[in-house]
Design a protein around this motif. Structure first.
Motif, PDB file in Angstrom:
ATOM      1  N   PHE A  19       0.848  -1.184   0.000  1.00 17.99           N
ATOM      2  CA  PHE A  19       0.000   0.000   0.000  1.00 17.99           C
ATOM      3  C   PHE A  19       0.887   1.239   0.000  1.00 17.99           C
ATOM      4  O   PHE A  19       1.814   1.333   0.807  1.00 17.99           O
ATOM      5  CB  PHE A  19      -0.866   0.038   1.264  1.00 17.99           C
ATOM      6  CG  PHE A  19      -1.716  -1.195   1.445  1.00 17.99           C
ATOM      7  CD1 PHE A  19      -3.027  -1.218   1.018  1.00 17.99           C
ATOM      8  CD2 PHE A  19      -1.191  -2.332   2.051  1.00 17.99           C
ATOM      9  CE1 PHE A  19      -3.811  -2.347   1.177  1.00 17.99           C
ATOM     10  CE2 PHE A  19      -1.973  -3.470   2.222  1.00 17.99           C
ATOM     11  CZ  PHE A  19      -3.283  -3.469   1.780  1.00 17.99           C
ATOM     12  N   THR A  20       0.594   2.204  -0.870  1.00 19.88           N
ATOM     13  CA  THR A  20       1.346   3.453  -0.937  1.00 19.88           C
ATOM     14  C   THR A  20       0.385   4.614  -0.711  1.00 19.88           C
ATOM     15  O   THR A  20      -0.577   4.790  -1.460  1.00 19.88           O
ATOM     16  CB  THR A  20       2.051   3.602  -2.293  1.00 19.88           C
ATOM     17  OG1 THR A  20       2.888   2.455  -2.501  1.00 19.88           O
ATOM     18  CG2 THR A  20       2.905   4.867  -2.323  1.00 19.88           C
ATOM     19  N   ALA A  21       0.673   5.408   0.318  1.00 22.25           N
ATOM     20  CA  ALA A  21      -0.192   6.523   0.687  1.00 22.25           C
ATOM     21  C   ALA A  21       0.026   7.733  -0.207  1.00 22.25           C
ATOM     22  O   ALA A  21       1.144   7.983  -0.667  1.00 22.25           O
ATOM     23  CB  ALA A  21       0.070   6.929   2.135  1.00 22.25           C
ATOM     24  N   LYS A  22      -1.045   8.484  -0.423  1.00 21.99           N
ATOM     25  CA  LYS A  22      -0.908   9.801  -1.038  1.00 21.99           C
ATOM     26  C   LYS A  22      -0.135  10.682  -0.060  1.00 21.99           C
ATOM     27  O   LYS A  22      -0.218  10.485   1.163  1.00 21.99           O
ATOM     28  CB  LYS A  22      -2.288  10.428  -1.267  1.00 21.99           C
ATOM     29  CG  LYS A  22      -3.082   9.827  -2.374  1.00 21.99           C
ATOM     30  CD  LYS A  22      -4.425  10.558  -2.497  1.00 21.99           C
ATOM     31  CE  LYS A  22      -5.258   9.946  -3.599  1.00 21.99           C
ATOM     32  NZ  LYS A  22      -6.615  10.544  -3.635  1.00 21.99           N
ATOM     33  N   PRO A  23       0.623  11.663  -0.568  1.00 20.94           N
ATOM     34  CA  PRO A  23       1.307  12.590   0.339  1.00 20.94           C
ATOM     35  C   PRO A  23       0.301  13.212   1.314  1.00 20.94           C
ATOM     36  O   PRO A  23      -0.791  13.623   0.921  1.00 20.94           O
ATOM     37  CB  PRO A  23       1.900  13.633  -0.604  1.00 20.94           C
ATOM     38  CG  PRO A  23       2.081  12.899  -1.901  1.00 20.94           C
ATOM     39  CD  PRO A  23       0.909  11.954  -1.975  1.00 20.94           C
ATOM     40  N   GLU A  31      -2.906   4.040  10.362  1.00 21.01           N
ATOM     41  CA  GLU A  31      -3.941   3.751  11.353  1.00 21.01           C
ATOM     42  C   GLU A  31      -4.938   2.728  10.819  1.00 21.01           C
ATOM     43  O   GLU A  31      -5.329   1.795  11.519  1.00 21.01           O
ATOM     44  CB  GLU A  31      -4.660   5.036  11.735  1.00 21.01           C
ATOM     45  CG  GLU A  31      -5.698   4.845  12.823  1.00 21.01           C
ATOM     46  CD  GLU A  31      -6.351   6.158  13.222  1.00 21.01           C
ATOM     47  OE1 GLU A  31      -7.547   6.111  13.541  1.00 21.01           O
ATOM     48  OE2 GLU A  31      -5.681   7.212  13.210  1.00 21.01           O
ATOM     49  N   ALA A  32      -5.355   2.887   9.566  1.00 21.55           N
ATOM     50  CA  ALA A  32      -6.289   1.941   8.962  1.00 21.55           C
ATOM     51  C   ALA A  32      -5.679   0.541   8.870  1.00 21.55           C
ATOM     52  O   ALA A  32      -6.347  -0.457   9.160  1.00 21.55           O
ATOM     53  CB  ALA A  32      -6.717   2.433   7.583  1.00 21.55           C
ATOM     54  N   LYS A  83     -13.723  -5.768   3.810  1.00 20.81           N
ATOM     55  CA  LYS A  83     -14.468  -4.997   2.815  1.00 20.81           C
ATOM     56  C   LYS A  83     -14.511  -3.512   3.193  1.00 20.81           C
ATOM     57  O   LYS A  83     -14.331  -2.642   2.330  1.00 20.81           O
ATOM     58  CB  LYS A  83     -15.872  -5.554   2.660  1.00 20.81           C
ATOM     59  CG  LYS A  83     -15.905  -6.915   1.986  1.00 20.81           C
ATOM     60  CD  LYS A  83     -17.329  -7.417   1.883  1.00 20.81           C
ATOM     61  CE  LYS A  83     -17.394  -8.744   1.165  1.00 20.81           C
ATOM     62  NZ  LYS A  83     -18.774  -9.208   1.003  1.00 20.81           N
ATOM     63  N   ASP A  84     -14.746  -3.227   4.476  1.00 20.32           N
ATOM     64  CA  ASP A  84     -14.781  -1.833   4.937  1.00 20.32           C
ATOM     65  C   ASP A  84     -13.421  -1.164   4.758  1.00 20.32           C
ATOM     66  O   ASP A  84     -13.332  -0.012   4.347  1.00 20.32           O
ATOM     67  CB  ASP A  84     -15.210  -1.756   6.403  1.00 20.32           C
ATOM     68  CG  ASP A  84     -16.663  -2.153   6.621  1.00 20.32           C
ATOM     69  OD1 ASP A  84     -17.435  -2.210   5.637  1.00 20.32           O
ATOM     70  OD2 ASP A  84     -17.019  -2.434   7.783  1.00 20.32           O
ATOM     71  N   VAL A  89      -9.890   2.940   2.484  1.00 22.15           N
ATOM     72  CA  VAL A  89      -8.536   3.394   2.147  1.00 22.15           C
ATOM     73  C   VAL A  89      -8.374   3.864   0.707  1.00 22.15           C
ATOM     74  O   VAL A  89      -7.355   4.484   0.394  1.00 22.15           O
ATOM     75  CB  VAL A  89      -7.443   2.348   2.470  1.00 22.15           C
ATOM     76  CG1 VAL A  89      -7.453   1.997   3.946  1.00 22.15           C
ATOM     77  CG2 VAL A  89      -7.537   1.125   1.600  1.00 22.15           C
ATOM     78  N   GLN A  90      -9.340   3.614  -0.147  1.00 23.61           N
ATOM     79  CA  GLN A  90      -9.193   4.023  -1.550  1.00 23.61           C
ATOM     80  C   GLN A  90      -8.771   5.484  -1.693  1.00 23.61           C
ATOM     81  O   GLN A  90      -7.845   5.785  -2.439  1.00 23.61           O
ATOM     82  CB  GLN A  90     -10.477   3.749  -2.337  1.00 23.61           C
ATOM     83  CG  GLN A  90     -10.811   2.277  -2.499  1.00 23.61           C
ATOM     84  CD  GLN A  90      -9.680   1.454  -3.091  1.00 23.61           C
ATOM     85  OE1 GLN A  90      -9.045   1.840  -4.064  1.00 23.61           O
ATOM     86  NE2 GLN A  90      -9.415   0.304  -2.487  1.00 23.61           N
TER      87      GLN A  90
END
Length: 112
Positions: A19-23, A31-32, A83-84, A89-90
């Motif tokens: 998973f790669t986070a947006k800045p 946390e998610a 699923k949640d 996270v999208q």
């Protein structure tokens, strides 16, 4: 007659989702993922479910997960907490997450 059943180790399923986070979304994604880790460790058949921060790519997280059987993974993916998580996270992701199946080269105690 030869035994045609797979060994316990061969039946296990191992994955490495990334998973790669947006800045600016790194903390929210962390946390998610921590919540997903806590809930998923309770799922039937879970052998391993640990989230790691990639030390060379800030904002990137690698999940190492193992399941006793493919059916356990399938059931896990149908759980509400999974699923949640996927829906929640999208908007936090810089790109869609990837999932790579992996296979050990040898069983524990055996040489490569």
């Amino acid at each position: 007659m030869p035994d045609t059943t797979a060994s316990q180790e061969e039946a296990h399923v191992w994955l490495t989702p990334v998973f790669t986070a947006k800045p600016g979304q790194e903390a929210a994604l962390r946390e998610a993922l921590a919540g997903l880790q806590s809930a998923s460790r309770k799922d039937a058949g879970c052998l391993e479910y640990t989230v790691f921060a990639d030390d060379q790519r800030p904002g990137t997280f690698v999940l190492f997960e193992g399941w006793a059987r493919h059916e356990d993974l399938e059931a896990h993916n149908e759980e509400d907490h999974v699923k949640d998580f996927v829906t929640r996270v999208q908007p936090l992701l810089a790109m869609p997450f990837t999932v790579t199946p992996i296979t050990p080269l040898a069983c524990y105690g055996q040489a490569l």
